[in-house]
Scaffold this active site. Structure first.
Site, PDB file in Angstrom:
ATOM      1  N   HIS A 226       0.803  -1.235   0.000  1.00  0.00           N
ATOM      2  CA  HIS A 226       0.000   0.000   0.000  1.00  0.00           C
ATOM      3  C   HIS A 226       0.833   1.282   0.000  1.00  0.00           C
ATOM      4  CE1 HIS A 226       1.078  -0.090   4.250  1.00  0.00           C
ATOM      5  NE2 HIS A 226       0.763   1.185   4.289  1.00  0.00           N
TER       6      HIS A 226
HETATM    7  C1  UD1 Z   1      -1.734   5.286   6.293  1.00  0.00           C
HETATM    8  C2  UD1 Z   1      -0.386   5.677   6.889  1.00  0.00           C
HETATM    9  C3  UD1 Z   1       0.614   4.561   6.688  1.00  0.00           C
HETATM   10  C4  UD1 Z   1       0.083   3.252   7.219  1.00  0.00           C
HETATM   11  C5  UD1 Z   1      -1.257   2.964   6.574  1.00  0.00           C
HETATM   12  C6  UD1 Z   1      -1.870   1.677   7.065  1.00  0.00           C
HETATM   13  C7  UD1 Z   1       0.109   8.093   6.771  1.00  0.00           C
HETATM   14  C8  UD1 Z   1       0.969   9.096   6.138  1.00  0.00           C
HETATM   15  N1  UD1 Z   1       0.147   6.857   6.233  1.00  0.00           N
HETATM   16  O1  UD1 Z   1      -1.545   5.146   4.897  1.00  0.00           O
HETATM   17  O2  UD1 Z   1       1.803   4.871   7.387  1.00  0.00           O
HETATM   18  O3  UD1 Z   1       0.997   2.220   6.914  1.00  0.00           O
HETATM   19  O4  UD1 Z   1      -2.144   4.047   6.864  1.00  0.00           O
HETATM   20  O5  UD1 Z   1      -3.003   1.354   6.335  1.00  0.00           O
HETATM   21  O6  UD1 Z   1      -0.585   8.379   7.721  1.00  0.00           O
HETATM   22  N2  UD1 Z   1      -8.956   4.783   2.275  1.00  0.00           N
HETATM   23  C9  UD1 Z   1     -10.210   4.239   2.254  1.00  0.00           C
HETATM   24  N3  UD1 Z   1     -10.782   3.892   3.448  1.00  0.00           N
HETATM   25  C10 UD1 Z   1     -10.138   4.062   4.632  1.00  0.00           C
HETATM   26  C11 UD1 Z   1      -8.867   4.650   4.624  1.00  0.00           C
HETATM   27  C12 UD1 Z   1      -8.281   5.001   3.447  1.00  0.00           C
HETATM   28  O7  UD1 Z   1     -10.803   4.045   1.200  1.00  0.00           O
HETATM   29  O8  UD1 Z   1     -10.708   3.704   5.669  1.00  0.00           O
HETATM   30  C13 UD1 Z   1      -8.323   5.135   0.994  1.00  0.00           C
HETATM   31  C14 UD1 Z   1      -8.638   6.524   0.519  1.00  0.00           C
HETATM   32  O9  UD1 Z   1      -8.690   6.506  -0.866  1.00  0.00           O
HETATM   33  C15 UD1 Z   1      -7.421   7.302   0.957  1.00  0.00           C
HETATM   34  C16 UD1 Z   1      -6.319   6.276   0.783  1.00  0.00           C
HETATM   35  O10 UD1 Z   1      -6.915   5.043   1.125  1.00  0.00           O
HETATM   36  O11 UD1 Z   1      -7.222   8.457   0.233  1.00  0.00           O
HETATM   37  C17 UD1 Z   1      -5.117   6.509   1.631  1.00  0.00           C
HETATM   38  O12 UD1 Z   1      -5.461   6.602   3.017  1.00  0.00           O
HETATM   39  P1  UD1 Z   1      -4.527   7.448   4.002  1.00  0.00           P
HETATM   40  O13 UD1 Z   1      -5.032   7.383   5.382  1.00  0.00           O
HETATM   41  O14 UD1 Z   1      -4.304   8.793   3.424  1.00  0.00           O
HETATM   42  O15 UD1 Z   1      -3.128   6.713   3.904  1.00  0.00           O
HETATM   43  P2  UD1 Z   1      -2.779   5.158   3.912  1.00  0.00           P
HETATM   44  O16 UD1 Z   1      -2.264   4.797   2.592  1.00  0.00           O
HETATM   45  O17 UD1 Z   1      -3.886   4.335   4.467  1.00  0.00           O
END
Ligand code: UD1
Length: 411
Positions: A226
């Site tokens: 991811h």
């Molecule tokens: C975040 C953390 C990362 C961790 C990861 C675990 C930061 C900078 N990154 O990354 O260190 O390893 O979480 O999963 O904080 N999304 C959904 N549903 C959710 C959450 C996210 O659909 O419940 C999707 C959305 O499109 C979102 C994308 O995932 O924009 C990224 O989510 P985000 O929280 O920004 O970062 P992660 O990649 O999850």
């Protein structure tokens, strides 16, 4: 003493759960007339999907958050800024003595920044301090450095953390080598994970000749992916996937895909590399099988029974070495060098050939548990002992715990 504990993203939940349990145990053991610790649980809502958040609260017996900020997704600036904007009034209203933040996600750094400037300023306690990948392209690396430098109490999981913090000039009296709360959770729940039905549901047992109860598991690898550097660009993601093609010819690769990775696979038009559910009547028994993100117990069950774990996550490197499952890390570096020590985890890089090489190497490695120093299931109790000893507080009796909890929650 009021202790505000912040969670936001998936890996935070496993790290915070044992601290909440250790606070309850501390209060129960303290008895009448002693200081009690009042936990206040804040969920920023950085992760919000059922399988990214709710499932973990259920599996880990986490209490419902006292405060839910409902921040959701956004660019780094938008997400971090929104968390800061929403947590500030919470801090000024609840006035905690300590704010405990865990890990390296945007929720962690955002809350550290707010707590550092709010009045009255709580002590800031960072759990999982001192880890460094020395890769400033990684968003988490900035989060780690900033959070550590704002913190008053730094709880370290492995010796490299002590070295890194000392090199950065953080006074030693603020730093405590306590072990790993994520491993506290793994040890507490690893047996419960045996009751998961996920292996059955995914059809991972060999069919028996006589139609009896299946006992043997088909060997499979477990993949997670991811990191923005690995999935956001089409070329980078395709390179990794092609590096796994050979393995997927002889092994099933189970791939619980993070929502951002699922979005990127479709955006880049890479669907042909994967098998999507439902797989019934599939004529391809192997390949990369994409499934939805799993809850904690199902994921631990998949991890402990895998022949190999392939990941770009930080925490999964730690969990797999403790479970004795060889791990291939799809990165050039790791902020968790202790996982490399016994060879149970190797850095594969992200090029097709280097991924293939690392997979070949780890496939022949025997299962062997490697438990680093202090990863004994008691990290959270050590943290709570430190919190109780260094923070200001007043004596009160055990029945006052409930009264104060109620008062805080009714606020
Ligand atoms: C975040 C953390 C990362 C961790 C990861 C675990 C930061 C900078 N990154 O990354 O260190 O390893 O979480 O999963 O904080 N999304 C959904 N549903 C959710 C959450 C996210 O659909 O419940 C999707 C959305 O499109 C979102 C994308 O995932 O924009 C990224 O989510 P985000 O929280 O920004 O970062 P992660 O990649 O999850």
């Amino acid at each position: 003493m009021k202790i505000m504990i912040v969670v936001g993203a998936r890996p935070n939940f496993m790290k915070a759960a044992p601290i909440l349990r250790a606070i309850s145990a501390y209060n129960a053991a303290a008895g009448e007339g002693h200081r009690c610790l009042v936990p206040i649980l804040v969920h920023t809502g950085q992760h919000y999907d059922t399988m990214m958040s709710d499932a973990f609260f259920r599996d880990l017996d986490l209490p419902k958050p006292d405060i839910f900020l409902g921040v959701g997704s956004g660019s780094h600036a938008v997400q971090t800024g929104e968390i800061m904007r929403r947590v500030e009034p919470v801090l000024t209203q609840y006035r905690p003595d300590v704010m405990v933040i865990v890990g390296d996600v945007n929720s962690t750094v955002a809350c550290a920044l707010v707590a550092a400037k709010v009045s009255p300023r709580p002590m800031i306690a960072h759990v999982e301090a001192g880890l460094r990948s020395f890769d400033r392209q990684m968003p988490e690396e900035s989060n780690r450095v900033v959070t550590d430098h704002l913190s008053d109490l730094l709880f370290v999981t492995e010796p490299s953390g002590l070295t890194n913090l000392s090199r950065e000039g953080i006074p030693g009296e603020r730093v405590f080598f306590v072990g790993n709360t994520m491993i506290d959770t793994l040890q507490a729940f690893v047996n419960r994970a045996d009751s998961s039905q996920v292996l059955n549901q995914l059809g991972l047992y060999e069919p028996t000749q006589d139609g009896g109860k299946p006992v043997a598991l088909r060997p499979y690898a477990l993949l997670t992916l991811h990191r923005p550097a690995n999935v956001d660009g089409c070329e980078a993601l395709q390179e990794i996937i092609e590096g796994l093609q050979k393995l997927s010819g002889s092994f099933e690769i189970i791939f619980p895909a993070h929502p951002r990775t699922q979005i990127k696979i479709h955006e880049h038009g890479l669907e042909a590399y994967f098998r999507f559910e439902p797989r019934k009547n599939s004529d391809r028994p192997n390949g990369i099988r994409l499934i939805e993100p799993q809850g904690y117990l199902d994921f631990v069950c998949l991890m402990k029974n895998a022949r190999l774990v392939i990941t770009d996550s930080g925490g999964i490197q730690e969990e797999s070495i403790c479970l004795g499952v060889p791990c291939v890390t799809l990165r050039e570096n790791t902020e968790r060098p202790i996982t490399l020590e016994a060879g149970m985890n190797v850095l594969a890089g992200t090029r097709r050939e280097s991924v293939q090489r690392a997979v070949r190497q780890q496939l022949v490695r025997a299962r062997n548990r490697h438990t680093p120093e202090m990863w004994d299931g008691n990290a959270a109790s050590r943290i709570v002992e430190v919190l109780a000893s260094v923070t200001p507080g007043r004596p009160n009796n055990i029945s006052a715990v409930e009264a104060e909890l109620q008062r805080v929650r009714d606020f």
